[in-house]
Design a protein around this motif. Sequence first.
Motif, PDB file in Angstrom:
ATOM      1  N   ARG A  52       5.972   4.211   2.626  1.00 29.19           N
ATOM      2  CA  ARG A  52       5.314   3.019   2.060  1.00 29.19           C
ATOM      3  C   ARG A  52       4.204   2.520   2.981  1.00 29.19           C
ATOM      4  NH1 ARG A  52      10.726   1.894   0.051  1.00 29.19           N
ATOM      5  NH2 ARG A  52      11.046   0.261   1.603  1.00 29.19           N
ATOM      6  N   ILE A  53       4.357   2.700   4.287  1.00 29.43           N
ATOM      7  CA  ILE A  53       3.241   2.389   5.198  1.00 29.43           C
ATOM      8  C   ILE A  53       2.051   3.264   4.815  1.00 29.43           C
ATOM      9  CG2 ILE A  53       2.418   2.797   7.573  1.00 29.43           C
ATOM     10  CD1 ILE A  53       3.795   0.166   7.501  1.00 29.43           C
ATOM     11  N   GLU A  54       2.315   4.542   4.598  1.00 33.57           N
ATOM     12  CA  GLU A  54       1.250   5.477   4.229  1.00 33.57           C
ATOM     13  C   GLU A  54       0.619   5.096   2.889  1.00 33.57           C
ATOM     14  OE1 GLU A  54      -1.470   8.128   5.031  1.00 33.57           O
ATOM     15  OE2 GLU A  54       0.111   7.599   6.450  1.00 33.57           O
ATOM     16  N   LYS A  55       1.432   4.661   1.949  1.00 31.53           N
ATOM     17  CA  LYS A  55       0.936   4.238   0.630  1.00 31.53           C
ATOM     18  C   LYS A  55      -0.044   3.072   0.766  1.00 31.53           C
ATOM     19  CE  LYS A  55       2.943   1.448  -2.666  1.00 31.53           C
ATOM     20  NZ  LYS A  55       4.087   0.892  -3.351  1.00 31.53           N
ATOM     21  N   HIS A  56       0.193   2.196   1.734  1.00 32.43           N
ATOM     22  CA  HIS A  56      -0.649   1.006   1.925  1.00 32.43           C
ATOM     23  C   HIS A  56      -1.697   1.184   3.026  1.00 32.43           C
ATOM     24  CE1 HIS A  56       1.486  -1.650  -0.813  1.00 32.43           C
ATOM     25  NE2 HIS A  56       2.639  -1.215  -0.315  1.00 32.43           N
ATOM     26  N   ARG A  57      -1.829   2.390   3.564  1.00 37.60           N
ATOM     27  CA  ARG A  57      -2.737   2.642   4.690  1.00 37.60           C
ATOM     28  C   ARG A  57      -4.149   2.096   4.449  1.00 37.60           C
ATOM     29  NH1 ARG A  57      -3.343   5.255   9.090  1.00 37.60           N
ATOM     30  NH2 ARG A  57      -1.286   6.191   9.068  1.00 37.60           N
ATOM     31  N   GLN A  58      -4.713   2.362   3.292  1.00 37.46           N
ATOM     32  CA  GLN A  58      -6.085   1.934   3.007  1.00 37.46           C
ATOM     33  C   GLN A  58      -6.185   0.407   2.951  1.00 37.46           C
ATOM     34  OE1 GLN A  58      -8.837   3.703   3.085  1.00 37.46           O
ATOM     35  NE2 GLN A  58     -10.140   1.972   2.554  1.00 37.46           N
ATOM     36  N   GLU A  59      -5.215  -0.246   2.330  1.00 42.24           N
ATOM     37  CA  GLU A  59      -5.239  -1.713   2.272  1.00 42.24           C
ATOM     38  C   GLU A  59      -5.104  -2.319   3.671  1.00 42.24           C
ATOM     39  OE1 GLU A  59      -3.179  -3.401  -1.575  1.00 42.24           O
ATOM     40  OE2 GLU A  59      -1.995  -1.748  -0.726  1.00 42.24           O
ATOM     41  N   ILE A  60      -4.235  -1.737   4.494  1.00 39.69           N
ATOM     42  CA  ILE A  60      -4.084  -2.212   5.869  1.00 39.69           C
ATOM     43  C   ILE A  60      -5.405  -2.035   6.607  1.00 39.69           C
ATOM     44  CG2 ILE A  60      -2.898  -1.835   8.071  1.00 39.69           C
ATOM     45  CD1 ILE A  60      -0.439  -0.867   6.337  1.00 39.69           C
ATOM     46  N   ARG A  61      -6.026  -0.889   6.430  1.00 33.84           N
ATOM     47  CA  ARG A  61      -7.327  -0.607   7.058  1.00 33.84           C
ATOM     48  C   ARG A  61      -8.362  -1.661   6.653  1.00 33.84           C
ATOM     49  NH1 ARG A  61     -12.267   1.770   6.435  1.00 33.84           N
ATOM     50  NH2 ARG A  61     -12.907   3.248   8.036  1.00 33.84           N
ATOM     51  N   GLU A  62      -8.442  -1.921   5.362  1.00 31.47           N
ATOM     52  CA  GLU A  62      -9.430  -2.879   4.861  1.00 31.47           C
ATOM     53  C   GLU A  62      -9.218  -4.269   5.455  1.00 31.47           C
ATOM     54  OE1 GLU A  62      -8.997  -2.458   0.621  1.00 31.47           O
ATOM     55  OE2 GLU A  62     -10.082  -0.544   0.609  1.00 31.47           O
ATOM     56  N   MET A  63      -7.959  -4.674   5.620  1.00 28.22           N
ATOM     57  CA  MET A  63      -7.691  -5.988   6.209  1.00 28.22           C
ATOM     58  C   MET A  63      -8.021  -5.998   7.700  1.00 28.22           C
ATOM     59  SD  MET A  63      -4.342  -7.436   4.166  1.00 28.22           S
ATOM     60  CE  MET A  63      -3.226  -6.186   4.776  1.00 28.22           C
ATOM     61  N   LEU A  64      -7.668  -4.925   8.415  1.00 28.96           N
ATOM     62  CA  LEU A  64      -7.975  -4.862   9.847  1.00 28.96           C
ATOM     63  C   LEU A  64      -9.482  -4.885  10.093  1.00 28.96           C
ATOM     64  CD1 LEU A  64      -5.366  -2.200  11.029  1.00 28.96           C
ATOM     65  CD2 LEU A  64      -5.308  -4.675  11.461  1.00 28.96           C
ATOM     66  N   LEU A  65     -10.245  -4.275   9.210  1.00 27.10           N
ATOM     67  CA  LEU A  65     -11.703  -4.255   9.363  1.00 27.10           C
ATOM     68  C   LEU A  65     -12.323  -5.650   9.250  1.00 27.10           C
ATOM     69  CD1 LEU A  65     -12.622  -0.981   7.452  1.00 27.10           C
ATOM     70  CD2 LEU A  65     -12.851  -1.418   9.912  1.00 27.10           C
ATOM     71  N   GLN A  66     -11.561  -6.613   8.747  1.00 29.44           N
ATOM     72  CA  GLN A  66     -12.057  -7.980   8.614  1.00 29.44           C
ATOM     73  C   GLN A  66     -11.769  -8.842   9.847  1.00 29.44           C
ATOM     74  OE1 GLN A  66     -11.216  -9.553   4.506  1.00 29.44           O
ATOM     75  NE2 GLN A  66     -10.471  -7.450   4.224  1.00 29.44           N
TER      76      GLN A  66
END
Length: 139
Positions: A52-66
């Motif tokens: 599930r971490i892998e499933k949300h990897r892109q969303e986590i990335r997008e939030m960290l980029l902010q």
Amino acid sequence: MTELNTENVDRIFADCMFLSHEEYEECKKEGLHFFVRSIQNTNVNVGFHTERIEKHRQEIREMLLQLPDGFFKDKGGGASFLQAACAKDGELWTGFHTEVEKLCLLGLASKQMRMLTPDAEIWPMLPGGMPYLSVEIEQ
């Protein structure tokens, strides 16, 4: 793009945790678990379901980029946990350290963040008594 806000952090964090003790035991047998030490209570490990971490990897990335530029290698090399309550624009995205911790734990669990001061014994000597972290992805 997934906006950095309390609702999104809470949603993703809750989905990435184990849903039951039985699920944890099953995942443990299959090696589908990952533990990250809590930032606010270093005696606690937080367990995540790796799929599930892998499933949300892109969303986590997008939030960290902010997060503010200081968290990135090419801009500041890392920043205090306390600075993660603000977004790049300087506005607070949350007023709660628990939400900041959830975001950072997701970043660490997905290996998109790194703890620059992993030894919790030195944290009290750092400004605000909190660790420094860096975002390990390209902006």
